[in-house]
Design a protein around this motif. Structure first.
Motif, mmCIF file in Angstrom:
data_model
loop_
_atom_site.group_PDB
_atom_site.id
_atom_site.type_symbol
_atom_site.label_atom_id
_atom_site.label_comp_id
_atom_site.label_asym_id
_atom_site.label_seq_id
_atom_site.Cartn_x
_atom_site.Cartn_y
_atom_site.Cartn_z
ATOM 1 N N UNK A 83 33.037 43.933 34.512
ATOM 2 C CA UNK A 83 34.527 44.118 34.933
ATOM 3 C C UNK A 83 34.898 42.474 35.102
ATOM 4 N N UNK A 84 34.551 41.567 34.423
ATOM 5 C CA UNK A 84 35.279 40.312 34.566
ATOM 6 C C UNK A 84 34.870 39.560 33.283
ATOM 7 N N UNK A 85 35.548 38.670 33.017
ATOM 8 C CA UNK A 85 35.247 37.614 31.800
ATOM 9 C C UNK A 85 36.257 36.312 32.110
ATOM 10 N N UNK A 86 35.368 35.146 31.648
ATOM 11 C CA UNK A 86 35.925 33.830 31.758
ATOM 12 C C UNK A 86 36.203 33.309 30.311
ATOM 13 N N UNK A 87 37.134 32.318 30.479
ATOM 14 C CA UNK A 87 37.014 31.417 29.373
ATOM 15 C C UNK A 87 37.478 29.908 29.862
ATOM 16 N N UNK A 88 37.037 29.034 28.916
ATOM 17 C CA UNK A 88 37.237 27.518 29.414
ATOM 18 C C UNK A 88 38.640 27.310 28.360
ATOM 19 N N UNK A 89 39.632 26.484 29.228
ATOM 20 C CA UNK A 89 40.891 26.177 28.434
ATOM 21 C C UNK A 89 40.982 24.819 28.744
ATOM 22 N N UNK A 90 41.614 24.226 27.807
ATOM 23 C CA UNK A 90 41.944 22.570 27.865
ATOM 24 C C UNK A 90 43.487 22.627 27.268
ATOM 25 N N UNK A 91 44.138 21.751 27.899
ATOM 26 C CA UNK A 91 45.605 21.620 27.586
ATOM 27 C C UNK A 91 45.885 20.114 27.459
ATOM 28 N N UNK A 92 46.313 19.266 26.590
ATOM 29 C CA UNK A 92 46.890 18.100 26.484
ATOM 30 C C UNK A 92 48.221 18.130 26.328
ATOM 31 N N UNK A 98 55.179 14.837 35.566
ATOM 32 C CA UNK A 98 53.794 14.284 35.582
ATOM 33 C C UNK A 98 53.498 13.333 34.407
ATOM 34 N N UNK A 99 54.342 13.304 33.578
ATOM 35 C CA UNK A 99 53.907 12.755 32.075
ATOM 36 C C UNK A 99 52.922 13.409 31.472
ATOM 37 N N UNK A 100 52.138 12.772 30.717
ATOM 38 C CA UNK A 100 51.174 13.186 29.823
ATOM 39 C C UNK A 100 49.900 13.380 30.534
ATOM 40 N N UNK A 101 49.406 14.651 30.691
ATOM 41 C CA UNK A 101 48.095 15.008 31.431
ATOM 42 C C UNK A 101 47.205 15.687 30.478
ATOM 43 N N UNK A 102 45.696 15.371 30.290
ATOM 44 C CA UNK A 102 44.961 16.136 29.676
ATOM 45 C C UNK A 102 44.085 16.884 30.755
ATOM 46 N N UNK A 103 44.087 18.217 30.780
ATOM 47 C CA UNK A 103 43.358 18.834 31.731
ATOM 48 C C UNK A 103 42.255 19.944 31.161
ATOM 49 N N UNK A 104 41.468 20.298 31.920
ATOM 50 C CA UNK A 104 40.526 21.438 31.530
ATOM 51 C C UNK A 104 40.197 22.095 32.775
ATOM 52 N N UNK A 105 40.149 23.407 32.444
ATOM 53 C CA UNK A 105 39.786 24.493 33.559
ATOM 54 C C UNK A 105 38.877 25.704 32.915
ATOM 55 N N UNK A 106 38.538 26.598 34.076
ATOM 56 C CA UNK A 106 37.859 27.772 33.724
ATOM 57 C C UNK A 106 38.841 28.724 34.300
ATOM 58 N N UNK A 107 39.130 29.719 33.472
ATOM 59 C CA UNK A 107 39.839 30.895 33.729
ATOM 60 C C UNK A 107 39.031 31.907 34.003
ATOM 61 N N UNK A 108 39.002 32.538 35.269
ATOM 62 C CA UNK A 108 38.388 33.869 35.380
ATOM 63 C C UNK A 108 39.205 35.179 35.408
ATOM 64 N N UNK A 109 39.166 36.278 34.807
ATOM 65 C CA UNK A 109 39.855 37.243 34.809
ATOM 66 C C UNK A 109 39.117 38.561 35.193
#
Length: 128
Positions: A83-92, A98-109
């Motif tokens: 019933x679920x899935x997850x992906x790792x996402x990154x964005x620079x 905020x200016x320039x930000x490089x972030x990583x996250x786990x998204x769960x759906x």
């Protein structure tokens, strides 16, 4: 894989495909249930929980309006469970506030009846 897992895999793979090409609006229109819930971070603040697609679209619009430039990004292949899935996402990216930000996250759906009904994003909120 059983039929339910195949359905979730189809939604997961389509979301990854659309996110990898920056088509976030298309992903929401195509894959989300109207009553979907979106939770940012730990979801402990009242304003971190967004309910319903109209509000989720507005949240996305505000994010896009704050965006100056995307320098790079990534979306992993999905990991699927019952019933679920997850992906790792990154964005620079560079943002107006905020200016320039490089972030990583786990998204769960969560997927029910072929639509995403719940999304939650896990990321570090401290900058240390």
């Amino acid at each position: 894989m059983d039929t339910k897992t195949n359905d979730i895999a189809a939604v997961a793979n389509r979301l990854v495909e659309l996110c990898r090409t920056g088509q976030y609006d298309q992903a929401q229109q195509e894959l989300y249930a109207e009553h979907a819930v979106s939770i940012e971070g730990a979801g402990q603040d009242a304003d971190s929980i967004t309910r319903g697609m109209a509000a989720i679209r507005e949240k996305g619009k505000q994010w896009a309006d704050n965006l100056v430039e995307v320098h790079g990004g990534s979306v992993s292949d999905p990991v699927i469970a019952d019933g679920w899935f997850s992906v790792a996402m990154g964005l620079d990216a560079t943002y107006k506030d905020m200016g320039r930000v490089a972030m990583k996250e786990i998204a769960v759906y969560q997927v029910r009846d072929g639509k995403i009904t719940h999304e939650q994003f896990f990321y570090n909120t401290d900058k240390s």
